[in-house]
Design a protein around this motif. Structure first.
Motif, PDB file in Angstrom:
ATOM      1  N   ASP A   1      -1.956  -5.542  -3.655  1.00 34.59           N
ATOM      2  CA  ASP A   1      -2.710  -4.297  -3.666  1.00 34.59           C
ATOM      3  C   ASP A   1      -2.625  -3.668  -5.050  1.00 34.59           C
ATOM      4  O   ASP A   1      -1.682  -3.915  -5.807  1.00 34.59           O
TER       5      ASP A   1
ATOM      6  N   TYR B   1       2.873   6.023  -7.290  1.00 34.44           N
ATOM      7  CA  TYR B   1       1.815   6.158  -8.301  1.00 34.44           C
ATOM      8  C   TYR B   1       2.053   7.348  -9.219  1.00 34.44           C
ATOM      9  O   TYR B   1       1.664   7.332 -10.393  1.00 34.44           O
ATOM     10  N   SER B   2       2.719   8.381  -8.715  1.00 38.29           N
ATOM     11  CA  SER B   2       2.970   9.572  -9.542  1.00 38.29           C
ATOM     12  C   SER B   2       3.866   9.251 -10.739  1.00 38.29           C
ATOM     13  O   SER B   2       3.941  10.039 -11.690  1.00 38.29           O
TER      14      SER B   2
ATOM     15  N   LEU C   1      -3.711   0.205  -7.201  1.00 40.47           N
ATOM     16  CA  LEU C   1      -4.160   1.593  -7.107  1.00 40.47           C
ATOM     17  C   LEU C   1      -4.408   2.104  -8.520  1.00 40.47           C
ATOM     18  O   LEU C   1      -3.545   1.997  -9.391  1.00 40.47           O
TER      19      LEU C   1
ATOM     20  N   ARG D   1       1.106   4.131  -3.109  1.00 38.00           N
ATOM     21  CA  ARG D   1       0.845   5.562  -2.892  1.00 38.00           C
ATOM     22  C   ARG D   1       2.109   6.392  -3.178  1.00 38.00           C
ATOM     23  O   ARG D   1       2.035   7.483  -3.738  1.00 38.00           O
ATOM     24  N   GLY D   2       3.277   5.851  -2.811  1.00 32.59           N
ATOM     25  CA  GLY D   2       4.519   6.582  -2.987  1.00 32.59           C
ATOM     26  C   GLY D   2       4.995   6.665  -4.423  1.00 32.59           C
ATOM     27  O   GLY D   2       5.670   7.624  -4.805  1.00 32.59           O
TER      28      GLY D   2
ATOM     29  N   GLY E   1      -7.947   6.674  -7.149  1.00 33.50           N
ATOM     30  CA  GLY E   1      -7.305   6.856  -5.850  1.00 33.50           C
ATOM     31  C   GLY E   1      -7.731   5.873  -4.781  1.00 33.50           C
ATOM     32  O   GLY E   1      -7.322   5.988  -3.623  1.00 33.50           O
TER      33      GLY E   1
ATOM     34  N   ALA F   1       0.828  -1.211   0.000  1.00 30.16           N
ATOM     35  CA  ALA F   1       0.000   0.000   0.000  1.00 30.16           C
ATOM     36  C   ALA F   1       0.864   1.264   0.000  1.00 30.16           C
ATOM     37  O   ALA F   1       0.609   2.207  -0.759  1.00 30.16           O
ATOM     38  N   ALA F   2       1.895   1.280   0.845  1.00 27.14           N
ATOM     39  CA  ALA F   2       2.782   2.446   0.909  1.00 27.14           C
ATOM     40  C   ALA F   2       3.519   2.640  -0.414  1.00 27.14           C
ATOM     41  O   ALA F   2       3.687   3.772  -0.889  1.00 27.14           O
TER      42      ALA F   2
ATOM     43  N   LEU G   1      -7.567   2.374  -2.991  1.00 23.16           N
ATOM     44  CA  LEU G   1      -6.656   1.237  -2.854  1.00 23.16           C
ATOM     45  C   LEU G   1      -7.467  -0.055  -2.810  1.00 23.16           C
ATOM     46  O   LEU G   1      -8.397  -0.183  -2.014  1.00 23.16           O
TER      47      LEU G   1
END
Length: 254
Positions: A186, A167-168, A188, A164-165, A192, A160-161, A194
């Motif tokens: 997981d 995805y950009s 994404l 999110r870290g 947005g 998950a981290a 999860l």
């Protein structure tokens, strides 16, 4: 009309597997119960699983006569340009020679720009190895599979981290997926939200070789058949778990 195929591009190799009665401890000798040779390589394994799951599929990579092949070249953009892209609904790249693979993906984007939405090819890439040149593939896929090793390399301690870290780094509208062994997987997407699936471990752990390739193939099979992201992630974990409980791949549907 025949269903369009999923094409997997990457490596085919020879895996030599020694079977022992328990996982060997460091600096100890273990008696080998049996040995088998099987076709391996990420893209090749994924193609095997897609076929077992009933998805029309094809493999593109270097092959050679004889039982053992050395120093086979990776697929080039020139090789790829000879394909009739109209026969594929999905093309998956195992991240290897990234510069050439980006050129291939550009060919698919050009093809897609001339197609109706229903005829466009979905592009997926796998970034498994912690090699800097491969990270330029992040913005290339509509779907990007990132390994736990890559996530840890970037300093993340959970799927998950990592999603999110990182995805950009992916292209607008893409889905980023990270499987985390016994902790499941997981994903994404652009909304947005999860998405998570737990793992489905077998009663007895037998053979984890190719589990990640199996997961990728099952996710692609589900999504290409119209499944939701949650359904695909869960199916991927189920089939990968099943694979870990058998030798090879032939029993994954039992």
């Amino acid at each position: 009309m025949a269903k369009k195929k999923v094409l997997c591009i990457g490596l085919v190799c020879l895996d030599i597997i020694n079977v022992v009665d328990k996982y060997p401890e460091e600096d100890t000798d273990s008696r080998c119960l049996s040995q088998r040779w099987q076709r391996g390589g990420n893209a090749s394994n994924s193609c095997t699983v897609l076929a077992l799951l009933g998805s029309p599929c094809a493999f593109m990579g270097s092959l050679a006569p004889g039982p053992v092949a050395e120093n086979l070249p990776d697929v080039s953009a020139e090789d790829f340009s000879r394909l009739d892209l109209s026969q594929y609904q999905w093309i998956h790249w195992e991240g290897r020679n990234a510069e050439e693979q980006i050129k291939m993906i550009e060919q698919v984007r050009e093809h897609n720009s001339q197609q109706q939405e229903d005829d466009r090819i979905t592009i997926s890439v796998e970034i498994e190895k912690t090699r800097e040149p491969l990270y330029q593939l992040f913005p290339c896929g509509d779907l990007v599979f990132m390994s736990k090793d890559v996530a840890v390399h970037f300093g993340f301690h959970s799927a998950a981290a990592a999603l999110r870290g990182l995805y950009s780094r992916v292209r607008k509208g893409a889905v980023l997926i990270c499987a985390w062994a016994e902790k499941g997987a997981d994903a994404l997407g652009p909304d947005g939200v999860l998405v998570h699936s737990d793992a489905f471990p077998p009663e007895t752990l037998v053979d984890t070789l190719g589990a990640g390739d199996t997961f990728n193939a099952a996710v692609i099979s589900s999504l290409s058949g119209g499944g939701s992201l949650q359904e695909a992630l869960t199916f991927g974990c189920q089939i990968a778990g099943k694979k870990c409980g058998i030798h090879g791949y032939d029993g994954i549907l039992q």
